[in-house]
Design an enzyme around this catalytic site. Structure first.
Site, short mmCIF file in Angstrom:
data_model
loop_
_atom_site.label_atom_id
_atom_site.label_comp_id
_atom_site.label_asym_id
_atom_site.label_seq_id
_atom_site.Cartn_x
_atom_site.Cartn_y
_atom_site.Cartn_z
N ASP A 445 0.82 -1.21 0.00
CA ASP A 445 0.00 0.00 0.00
C ASP A 445 0.86 1.26 0.00
O ASP A 445 2.08 1.21 0.25
CB ASP A 445 -0.92 -0.03 1.23
N ASP A 512 -10.70 1.78 -3.86
CA ASP A 512 -11.32 1.43 -2.58
C ASP A 512 -12.84 1.40 -2.71
O ASP A 512 -13.53 0.96 -1.79
CB ASP A 512 -10.93 2.45 -1.51
C1 DGJ Z 1 -5.96 1.79 1.64
C2 DGJ Z 1 -6.31 0.59 0.82
O1 DGJ Z 1 -6.75 0.98 -0.44
C3 DGJ Z 1 -7.34 -0.25 1.56
O2 DGJ Z 1 -7.75 -1.32 0.78
C4 DGJ Z 1 -6.74 -0.70 2.85
O3 DGJ Z 1 -5.68 -1.58 2.62
C5 DGJ Z 1 -6.29 0.49 3.67
N1 DGJ Z 1 -5.44 1.35 2.91
C6 DGJ Z 1 -5.56 0.05 4.91
O4 DGJ Z 1 -5.06 1.09 5.61
#
Ligand code: DGJ
Length: 729
Positions: A445, A512
């Site tokens: 991430d 997301d």
């Molecule tokens: C952002 C990501 O896009 C989510 O899927 C998740 O992993 C969160 N970060 C976790 O902090």
């Protein structure tokens, strides 16, 4: 070598014709449709025919478009290289200084300008699918040279009069925007230190009204995960061109004598229609050294199920449910390390938390393995919370241009991975976790922009370039040490989607936002660059966590199966009907993933607003899966027919609806040809609990009929979809 010579690279309907001569710049004569075999004499004639007539008030000789573009001969648009030695040597004239190395699929051109003491090595590659790659390395043979930017561009014809690129934001990544290709520069700058949810991604210029299947289209993609540009330029010289490169901050690249700067690779894709342009990117990605397997495991990611609530009992129950419905990989997301109980602390301390995991991750890893699933783990290797052991110990390792730290974002800052000790620290901590547990997958991430990203160990110098390279090195080193590990590129959702990060990673997290209504569009446009098997595509809970909208499982699943399938849903809260239906969809996906994850992507033109038809066709064109999607009721238009593409005109195909799980609640009227018998068409959710049930006979038609006449689609409610299976008989 007194006369000009030509390099003609050809592949899959594309030609790139370059003219070169010792002591002269390299000229682009043609990039576009295949010219067939071109003798030198014809190339000469074409190059002559391509010379513009003299325009009153221009320089006295024809202005040529060279590679890189140069102002030396009178071109007054954006030059390829901008830079200087304290205000001198800013207008180089790069000429060929030794014969090029030419192969059937590439050429290497060594250019130099003695006066400015600069050399430029150009590599031009024609990849097997017809994608062109351009890359340059600039070497300084004199005193320090300040490189402001080095962009690479190709000309497109005057008839390319419309532009299309992508925009977006968090939760709504890769939304298309169109405009006329008018005089001026359409410049897409990305200064966020990452690819960005709002990146142009692919910048296209095409003939008026170009669509997925029609119109000539030329496109560029800058393969870089740091600051970068895409641009389209049209000015008084009459030339139009598309280009890209890295966006350098002031003083970011200062070349000492003997030092070099290498540009990102700028890809150029030509095709008739957007689908052909996309197919060339897909062919490139599929042709990489370690392509992903089309049998890649169905994934469950726990984020939307538990967020930071890491409780072994709860997660084991979730794992059991996941295995029960056919999930093959279980990914533990954010919150397992350091003091990370929420997003305010602990980031950067990659040590399993004793508080959350008193017995380590072993009990969960074993449970997951015992259920026959692979285990995956979340990291955010570039980031720190100021409230973390690593930030307390080494505040100087935080990227900052000034004494004060940059504005926090999600309570975090960025670690300077170009500092060797910092790189080693992150690598060592990650390696310890990856060695201790059987981990097959990393979700990598990256949750904030790089704002004022300077190197404190060197007085705050701009550091995005070095950081971007360091991240690639870290990914490569993790893979070298742990070759079994696949990596997912995530960045606040879909903020790091480019072909450079995909050299080191194995899929991208598209967004997301898992709401299928929005995902239909995001998957469609992410596909302009990335093949479906590299796009993380999940089925979430009925009520979307990002939009609040509620959708049937049928629509959520029919949307998600056109990517690398996953689940992101608290299955411990799902009822038996949902679990049975989810299991049916996963079974459908597992049975069909060889086609879903290897086919040619097709998107249909001509659908009224609110209707989308897309699908995948097998390379041998014997099988296809298409989705007919209704996102909104079209305004008073006639019922659009389901008209397909990509089939063999003469072959006979059976087309049948493939209902999985339950009948879509919105399937209010199936077409007559889609029913086994009118009376037996099931109309109650729950009647079809098994994958592939029922088996509708459908209709048998020649490919030409399906592609030109089409069939009547079912009548749906908005936010419903039906998948159609097409099989050669
Ligand atoms: C952002 C990501 O896009 C989510 O899927 C998740 O992993 C969160 N970060 C976790 O902090």
């Amino acid at each position: 070598m007194p006369d000009p010579s030509y390099v003609h690279l050809r592949e899959q309907g594309v030609s790139l014709l370059l003219q070169y001569r010792l002591g002269h710049p390299v000229r682009v004569v043609h990039w576009g449709a295949d010219l067939g075999d071109v003798e030198d004499a014809s190339a000469e004639a074409l190059a002559a025919a391509d010379l513009p007539a003299h325009r009153i008030n221009d320089v006295d000789h024809p202005v040529l478009l060279t590679l890189p573009v140069s102002g030396h001969d009178g071109y007054t648009g954006h030059p390829g290289l901008s830079g200087s030695r304290d205000g001198r040597d800013w207008s180089p004239n790069f000429v060929l200084h030794r014969p090029p190395t030419v192969a059937s699929d590439s050429c290497r051109l060594s250019l130099a300008d003695e006066e400015t003491q600069l050399r430029l090595d150009l590599t031009v590659t024609m990849y097997p699918g017809g994608l062109v790659g351009l890359r340059a390395t600039l070497t300084n043979d004199g005193p320090q040279y300040n490189v402001q930017d080095l962009v690479l561009a190709l000309p497109v014809p005057a008839r390319a009069d419309e532009l299309l690129d992508l925009a977006g934001r968090w939760g709504r990544e890769r939304v298309p925007q169109r405009r006329s290709f008018t005089v001026g520069t359409h410049l897409r700058e990305q200064r966020r230190g990452r690819t960005g949810a709002d990146a142009a991604t692919v910048l296209h210029a095409g003939t008026g009204g170009f669509g997925f299947a029609g119109g000539e289209v030329w496109a560029v993609h800058t393969a870089w995960s740091g600051n970068h540009v895409h641009y389209a330029e049209f000015n008084h010289t009459g030339y139009k061109l598309l280009g890209g490169g890295e966006l350098l901050l002031p003083g970011e690249i200062l070349l000492a004598e003997g030092e070099s700067y290498r540009t990102p690779e700028v890809f150029a894709s030509y095709g008739v229609g957007l689908d052909e342009v996309a197919a060339r990117f897909h062919a490139y990605q599929r042709g990489r050294d370690r392509p992903v397997d089309t049998h890649r495991p169905v994934t469950l990611n726990v984020w939307e199920a538990v967020y930071f609530d890491h409780d072994l009992t709860r997660l084991c129950a979730l794992a059991e449910r996941a295995a029960q419905v056919g999930v093959e990989r279980f990914v533990l997301d954010d919150g397992w390390f350091g003091s990370r109980r929420d997003d305010t602390s602990g980031l950067g301390d990659w040590v399993v938390s004793k508080e959350a995991w008193p017995n380590g991750l072993g009990p969960l890893v074993d449970k997951v393995a015992g259920l026959g699933m692979q285990f995956g783990l979340w990291f955010e290797p570039e980031m720190v919370n100021p409230d973390s052991d690593v930030a307390r110990a080494h505040p100087e390792r935080i990227l900052a241009a000034r004494d004060e730290w940059p504005a926090p974002a999600r309570h975090q800052q960025v670690l300077n991975l170009a500092v060797p000790e910092c790189f080693d620290h992150v690598l060592t901590q990650m390696s310890a976790v990856l060695s201790e547990y059987a981990i097959g997958y990393i979700k990598w991430d990256h949750n904030r922009d790089l704002v004022e990203a300077g190197d404190r160990t060197h007085g705050g110098r701009p550091a995005v370039h070095d950081q971007t390279l360091a991240v690639y090195r870290l990914m490569a080193e993790v893979k070298r040490r742990f070759p079994q590990v696949e990596i997912e590129s995530c960045s606040s959702g879909g903020g790091r989607v480019d072909l450079a990060v995909l050299r080191h990673t194995d899929r991208v997290w598209v967004s997301d936002n898992i709401d299928p209504h929005d995902r239909q569009e995001m998957l469609r446009w992410t596909s302009q660059l990335v093949p479906p098997e590299y796009q993380g595509s999940h089925i979430a809970s009925g009520r979307s966590h990002t939009t609040g909208r509620t959708h049937d499982l049928n629509f959520r699943a029919a949307t998600a199966v056109f990517g690398h399938l996953g689940v992101e849903w608290d299955l411990t809260a799902a009822d038996d009907t949902d679990l049975a239906e989810l299991g049916a969809w996963i079974a459908f996906y597992r049975a069909g993933r060889d086609l879903l994850l290897s086919g040619t992507t097709i998107r249909l033109d001509g659908c009224p607003d609110g209707v989308m038809v897309h699908g995948v066709v097998s390379p041998d064109r014997e099988r296809a899966l298409f989705a007919y999607v209704l996102l909104a009721n079209p305004l008073a238009s006639p019922t659009p027919r389901l008209v397909l593409r990509g089939l063999r005109p003469q072959a006979q195909y059976r087309l049948r609806p493939r209902l999985v799980g339950t009948v879509p609640s919105g399937l209010v009227a199936p077409p007559w040809w889609g029913k086994p018998e009118p009376a037996s068409f099931p109309d109650r959710p729950g009647d079809l609990a098994e994958a592939g049930v029922p088996s509708y006979p459908g209709v048998v038609l020649p490919g030409a009929a399906l592609m030109h006449a089409g069939v009547m689609p079912p009548r749906l409610h908005p936010d419903q979809a039906v998948i159609f299976e097409v099989t050669q008989t």
